[in-house]
Scaffold this motif. Structure first.
Motif, mmCIF file in Angstrom:
data_model
loop_
_atom_site.group_PDB
_atom_site.id
_atom_site.type_symbol
_atom_site.label_atom_id
_atom_site.label_comp_id
_atom_site.label_asym_id
_atom_site.label_seq_id
_atom_site.Cartn_x
_atom_site.Cartn_y
_atom_site.Cartn_z
ATOM 1 N N ALA A 188 0.831 -1.215 0.000
ATOM 2 C CA ALA A 188 0.000 0.000 0.000
ATOM 3 C C ALA A 188 0.861 1.258 0.000
ATOM 4 O O ALA A 188 0.542 2.244 -0.683
ATOM 5 C CB ALA A 188 -0.927 -0.007 1.214
ATOM 6 N N LEU A 189 1.972 1.233 0.751
ATOM 7 C CA LEU A 189 2.863 2.393 0.787
ATOM 8 C C LEU A 189 3.466 2.656 -0.593
ATOM 9 O O LEU A 189 3.564 3.811 -1.026
ATOM 10 C CB LEU A 189 3.970 2.166 1.813
ATOM 11 N N ALA A 190 3.843 1.591 -1.287
ATOM 12 C CA ALA A 190 4.409 1.762 -2.628
ATOM 13 C C ALA A 190 3.385 2.346 -3.590
ATOM 14 O O ALA A 190 3.709 3.243 -4.385
ATOM 15 C CB ALA A 190 4.918 0.421 -3.155
ATOM 16 N N ILE A 191 2.152 1.848 -3.529
ATOM 17 C CA ILE A 191 1.098 2.369 -4.412
ATOM 18 C C ILE A 191 0.865 3.857 -4.113
ATOM 19 O O ILE A 191 0.692 4.673 -5.035
ATOM 20 C CB ILE A 191 -0.205 1.568 -4.256
ATOM 21 N N LYS A 192 0.900 4.222 -2.843
ATOM 22 C CA LYS A 192 0.757 5.633 -2.454
ATOM 23 C C LYS A 192 1.905 6.458 -3.040
ATOM 24 O O LYS A 192 1.700 7.541 -3.594
ATOM 25 C CB LYS A 192 0.726 5.760 -0.942
ATOM 26 N N ASP A 193 3.135 5.932 -2.904
ATOM 27 C CA ASP A 193 4.299 6.654 -3.413
ATOM 28 C C ASP A 193 4.281 6.775 -4.936
ATOM 29 O O ASP A 193 4.882 7.695 -5.499
ATOM 30 C CB ASP A 193 5.594 5.964 -2.966
ATOM 31 N N LEU A 194 3.591 5.855 -5.600
ATOM 32 C CA LEU A 194 3.439 5.916 -7.056
ATOM 33 C C LEU A 194 2.287 6.833 -7.470
ATOM 34 O O LEU A 194 1.984 6.959 -8.659
ATOM 35 C CB LEU A 194 3.205 4.515 -7.625
ATOM 36 N N GLY A 195 1.648 7.445 -6.495
ATOM 37 C CA GLY A 195 0.535 8.340 -6.785
ATOM 38 C C GLY A 195 -0.735 7.607 -7.140
ATOM 39 O O GLY A 195 -1.659 8.195 -7.723
ATOM 40 N N GLY A 196 -0.806 6.322 -6.794
ATOM 41 C CA GLY A 196 -2.002 5.531 -7.080
ATOM 42 C C GLY A 196 -2.178 5.188 -8.544
ATOM 43 O O GLY A 196 -3.251 4.739 -8.956
ATOM 44 N N LYS A 197 -1.113 5.380 -9.328
ATOM 45 C CA LYS A 197 -1.203 5.128 -10.774
ATOM 46 C C LYS A 197 0.019 4.365 -11.279
ATOM 47 O O LYS A 197 1.096 4.439 -10.685
ATOM 48 C CB LYS A 197 -1.312 6.446 -11.546
ATOM 49 N N MET A 198 -0.171 3.673 -12.378
ATOM 50 C CA MET A 198 0.910 3.039 -13.118
ATOM 51 C C MET A 198 0.703 3.339 -14.600
ATOM 52 O O MET A 198 -0.359 3.030 -15.146
ATOM 53 C CB MET A 198 0.931 1.524 -12.892
ATOM 54 N N ALA A 199 1.687 3.967 -15.209
ATOM 55 C CA ALA A 199 1.596 4.371 -16.622
ATOM 56 C C ALA A 199 0.318 5.168 -16.891
ATOM 57 O O ALA A 199 -0.334 5.003 -17.920
ATOM 58 C CB ALA A 199 1.667 3.158 -17.542
ATOM 59 N N GLY A 200 -0.051 6.023 -15.947
ATOM 60 C CA GLY A 200 -1.224 6.877 -16.108
ATOM 61 C C GLY A 200 -2.548 6.221 -15.791
ATOM 62 O O GLY A 200 -3.587 6.897 -15.804
ATOM 63 N N ARG A 201 -2.528 4.931 -15.490
ATOM 64 C CA ARG A 201 -3.781 4.228 -15.167
ATOM 65 C C ARG A 201 -3.944 4.112 -13.658
ATOM 66 O O ARG A 201 -2.989 3.805 -12.938
ATOM 67 C CB ARG A 201 -3.778 2.830 -15.799
ATOM 68 N N ASP A 202 -5.156 4.344 -13.171
ATOM 69 C CA ASP A 202 -5.427 4.182 -11.749
ATOM 70 C C ASP A 202 -5.227 2.728 -11.339
ATOM 71 O O ASP A 202 -5.493 1.803 -12.113
ATOM 72 C CB ASP A 202 -6.866 4.593 -11.429
ATOM 73 N N VAL A 203 -4.769 2.534 -10.107
ATOM 74 C CA VAL A 203 -4.541 1.194 -9.569
ATOM 75 C C VAL A 203 -5.548 0.909 -8.463
ATOM 76 O O VAL A 203 -5.730 1.726 -7.553
ATOM 77 C CB VAL A 203 -3.108 1.058 -9.016
ATOM 78 N N GLU A 204 -6.196 -0.238 -8.551
ATOM 79 C CA GLU A 204 -7.099 -0.699 -7.498
ATOM 80 C C GLU A 204 -6.535 -1.978 -6.892
ATOM 81 O O GLU A 204 -6.234 -2.934 -7.606
ATOM 82 C CB GLU A 204 -8.496 -0.985 -8.053
ATOM 83 N N VAL A 205 -6.356 -1.990 -5.577
ATOM 84 C CA VAL A 205 -5.843 -3.156 -4.866
ATOM 85 C C VAL A 205 -7.003 -3.861 -4.171
ATOM 86 O O VAL A 205 -7.776 -3.238 -3.436
ATOM 87 C CB VAL A 205 -4.776 -2.757 -3.834
#
Length: 388
Positions: free
Chosen positions: A51-68
């Motif tokens: 969760a901390l990593a996803i937060k540090d990535l701004g909740g996105k990967m390659a401009g796409r939102d990430v849902e965990v």
């Protein structure tokens, strides 16, 4: 007729226009770990680190939102299969991250990889998938199970411990731990004790250790098992040096505290590892969750960075599975542990350390690097994997 043709043309235009929007649907990642029972702290570290990593990535990967999507495997193989099928079929996740325990991994590996979904283990790394059964849909960000225990076998050999008692739980990772320890240790094994998984009373084993008087105890007891073993060990007044893997680490130290100080461990990382990305991670984790991160949290954080590196490499298009697999294999991210790359079998090549439990000036407990034992080290099963 002209009106029908017009609507058909409009529908075609709309279908073309919709495609890019579909490509921007959320990236869904299922995290399946143990978050109940005696081993709950291990799974929670994975969830928090990820969760901390996803937060540090701004909740996105390659401009796409990430849902965990989180799920608890409850340390039950049959139940874990049901949970992972829900992640695959109901939630339609793009990646599955987990589990903690190798018996759970053995249960879910085929359902996930057969569905051509990428399974990335932030902890369990059994020998069974490191050799002939390696799979392009399976990656490990921790180690092959034997390796952490190899550290301790080499240390026991180098320090001249002639007689050692082995104490491990009776499941795949426990058996792997013994195999790993014996690779470099050539002395006498006075006893091999295999306890049922989730054993919490070690009085029979401690009595044997007292009577056999070994030079050292090697043990692998993760989670609540390790908490109880260390407390009972100290209560028994035992003084035999303890070489352990996962028995004393940041998931168990808050409960063990002073009883664990001075005990040795083997790991691919420790909170005091000196590099800038690790210092930033440890500070952020402690600020967010109040505790010291362990390898579970570190490896989960790295797992998120690994997935992000692959998603960025394919520009957010996860449809081409071969391209995603190739991008994962490249592992183009900065690991918290420093040196990291994948072997041909999808398991890491990395450094390994002897660690020791210490009490910090602020009163918190952590493992700290004593010495590097193996450098740039890959596992011994990779030679049997046909992948290049």
């Amino acid at each position: 007729m002209k009106q029908v043709t017009m609507w058909a043309g409009l529908a075609a235009l709309l279908s073309v226009a919709i495609t890019p929007a579909n490509a921007q649907e959320k990236i869904k990642i299922g995290v399946l770990v143990t978050t109940s029972g005696p081993a709950a702290a291990l799974g929670q570290q994975v969830r928090d680190g990820f969760a901390l990593a996803i937060k540090d990535l701004g909740g996105k990967m390659a401009g796409r939102d990430v849902e965990v999507v989180n799920a608890d495997d409850e340390l039950k193989p049959d139940g874990a299969v049901v949970k992972v099928r829900g992640l695959l079929e109901r939630d339609k996740v793009d990646f599955v991250v987990g589990p903690i325990f190798s018996n759970i991994l053995l249960a879910i590996h085929r359902p996930v990889t057969d569905s051509k979904t990428f399974l990335i283990s932030p902890n369990a790394g059994p020998s069974s998938y490191a050799g002939k059964e390696c799979n392009p849909f399976f990656y490990v960000t921790s180690y092959q199970n034997d390796q952490v225990h190899e550290i301790l076998g080499k240390v026991a050999q180098d320090r001249g411990y002639k007689r050692v008692y082995l104490l491990v739980p009776n499941y795949q990772a426990g058996r792997d731990s013994v195999a790993g320890f014996k690779l470099d240790y050539k002395g006498e094994v006075v006893e091999e004790s295999y306890t049922p998984l989730n054993t919490l009373d070690f009085q029979p084993e401690l009595s044997k250790i007292a009577s056999l008087k070994p030079d050292a105890l090697f043990t692998f007891m993760p989670g609540g098992m390790g908490v109880n073993l260390v407390k009972q060990y100290k209560q028994a007044g035992a003084t035999v040096p303890v070489l352990s893997a996962f028995t004393v680490d940041e998931s168990t130290l808050p409960a063990q505290q002073d009883a664990a100080v001075g005990m040795f461990g083997g790991a691919n990382w420790a909170p005091n590892l000196d590099n800038p990305q690790n210092k930033k991670f440890v500070a952020a984790y402690e600020a967010a969750f109040g505790g010291v991160p362990g390898t579970y949290a570190m490896q989960a954080y790295d797992t998120a960075l690994l997935i992000d590196s692959a998603v960025r490499a394919v520009k957010g298009d996860l449809a081409n599975k071969d391209a995603v697999a190739a991008a994962l294999k490249k592992a183009e991210f900065t690991s918290l542990r420093g040196q990291f790359k994948f072997n041909n079998n999808g398991y890491p090549i990395q450094d390994f350390y002897l660690t020791k439990v210490a009490k910090r000036p602020d009163g918190k407990f952590q493992t700290e690097v004593v010495e590097k034992v193996f450098s740039n080290y890959g596992d011994r099963y990779a030679k049997d994997c046909a992948a290049k």
